[in-house]
Design an enzyme around this catalytic site. Structure first.
Site, PDB file in Angstrom:
ATOM      1  N   GLY A 191      -2.673   9.979  15.944  1.00  0.00           N
ATOM      2  CA  GLY A 191      -3.825  10.019  16.920  1.00  0.00           C
ATOM      3  C   GLY A 191      -4.629   8.923  16.704  1.00  0.00           C
ATOM      4  O   GLY A 191      -5.129   8.487  17.904  1.00  0.00           O
ATOM      5  N   HIS A 192      -5.155   8.441  15.451  1.00  0.00           N
ATOM      6  CA  HIS A 192      -5.969   7.193  15.383  1.00  0.00           C
ATOM      7  C   HIS A 192      -5.197   6.172  16.011  1.00  0.00           C
ATOM      8  O   HIS A 192      -5.929   5.125  16.418  1.00  0.00           O
ATOM      9  CB  HIS A 192      -6.264   6.965  13.866  1.00  0.00           C
ATOM     10  N   GLN A 197     -17.494  17.236  18.746  1.00  0.00           N
ATOM     11  CA  GLN A 197     -18.180  16.135  18.287  1.00  0.00           C
ATOM     12  C   GLN A 197     -18.289  15.115  19.534  1.00  0.00           C
ATOM     13  O   GLN A 197     -19.334  14.418  19.573  1.00  0.00           O
ATOM     14  CB  GLN A 197     -17.121  15.498  17.283  1.00  0.00           C
ATOM     15  N   SER A 228      -6.046  14.218  10.007  1.00  0.00           N
ATOM     16  CA  SER A 228      -5.939  13.949   8.298  1.00  0.00           C
ATOM     17  C   SER A 228      -5.766  14.998   7.744  1.00  0.00           C
ATOM     18  O   SER A 228      -5.345  14.828   6.404  1.00  0.00           O
ATOM     19  CB  SER A 228      -7.351  12.957   8.034  1.00  0.00           C
TER      20      SER A 228
END
Ligand code: PAF
Length: 281
Positions: A37-38, A155, A188
């Site tokens: 994803g990162h 977020q 994570s």
């Protein structure tokens, strides 16, 4: 090779030439334990900017539970390799003291109530901590574009609200949630799941997919109740499953054109969140 920068002075020295000539700077803020994803965020940043900065900082201010902070995965050696593979130019490892050296306007910024529900209600202070660290990182890096994943939907909405309220000169780019082949959202925190918990966690994807399939044709309360029953039949402990407006994050009725279904649950000790955007055809 990515250049590793561990102080604000080093960052300023490295970015000064780019700031001076008005180069586009892509910024990917992370707490490390990088996964695919990162990588997709770094990839998007690389494609659209002249230089890419990745930050890794596990921010204690956004953890309302110190045990959760202590257990957050830390995999710096692998993270550096991953960033290098993605062609990141600079890896910034800031210190707490340099990020939070004085009083910040981010502590006061209005978030239009976006921080009161869901993660905000369950994790008091969490979003204030996120806003403070993201604001401080933006001040240090001065990015043109900053990249965030849609998995942290609330977020993302809150960071957009902060940027708009403080009129910060940065574009917020959102990137789709990446999923494992079986549907589990990449996170994570998945590193902390045992093999059996990893299997059980799939119920979140099943519940969200169920809502996505039925939300337009059946009363939303009924659909949400059935999805909650799926989770109740697993070993996960549900915190919330809500259908909300993508902009206001307020609970929504059936006849909306778009909605987002958001879920949070504990799988063993690990808090997992996920969501799906729903659009009427
Ligand atoms: O999404 C995250 O990893 C964190 O909340 C962020 C944006 C890096 C701030 O610490």
């Amino acid at each position: 090779m990515s250049v590793i920068l561990s102080s604000k002075a080093q960052l300023e020295q490295s970015l000064n030439p780019y700031w001076k000539r008005g180069a586009t700077i892509g910024f990917v803020p992370t707490m490390g334990a990088l996964h695919a994803g990162h990588c997709s965020l770094m990839h998007a940043a690389k494609a659209a900017n002249e230089v890419v900065v990745l930050s890794i900082f596990v921010n204690p201010r956004q953890f309302n539970d110190s045990a959760d902070f202590d257990k957050y995965p830390r995999t710096l050696t692998e993270d550096i390799k991953c960033a290098e593979t993605e062609g990141v130019d600079f890896i910034y490892l800031p210190s707490y003291d340099e990020l939070f050296s004085g009083q910040s306007v981010a502590s006061e910024v209005q978030l239009n109530g976006l921080d009161l529900s869901m993660e905000g209600a369950s994790r008091p202070g969490h979003f204030r901590g996120v806003v403070e660290v993201v604001y401080a990182l933006f001040e240090h890096v001065n990015p043109s574009n900053a990249y965030f994943g849609q998995k942290d939907f609330q977020q993302l909405a809150i960071i957009r609200a902060m940027v708009s309220s403080l009129k910060l000169p940065v574009s917020i780019v959102s990137c789709p949630t990446l999923r494992e082949i079986d549907g589990l959202a990449m996170s994570s925190r998945n590193l902390r799941l045992s093999q059996s918990e990893r299997q059980e966690a799939l119920v979140l994807y099943k519940a969200l997919s169920f809502v996505k399939k039925h939300w337009k044709n059946r009363p939303s309360m009924e659909v949400l109740d059935q999805a909650k029953q799926l989770i109740a039949a697993s070993t996960l402990r549900l915190d919330y499953l809500l259908l909300v407006d993508p902009d206001s994050l307020l609970p929504i009725a059936n006849n909306a054109q778009s909605a987002v279904v958001c879920v949070a649950a504990y799988c063993g000790e690990v808090r997992l969140i996920d969501n799906m955007l729903l659009l009427a055809d």
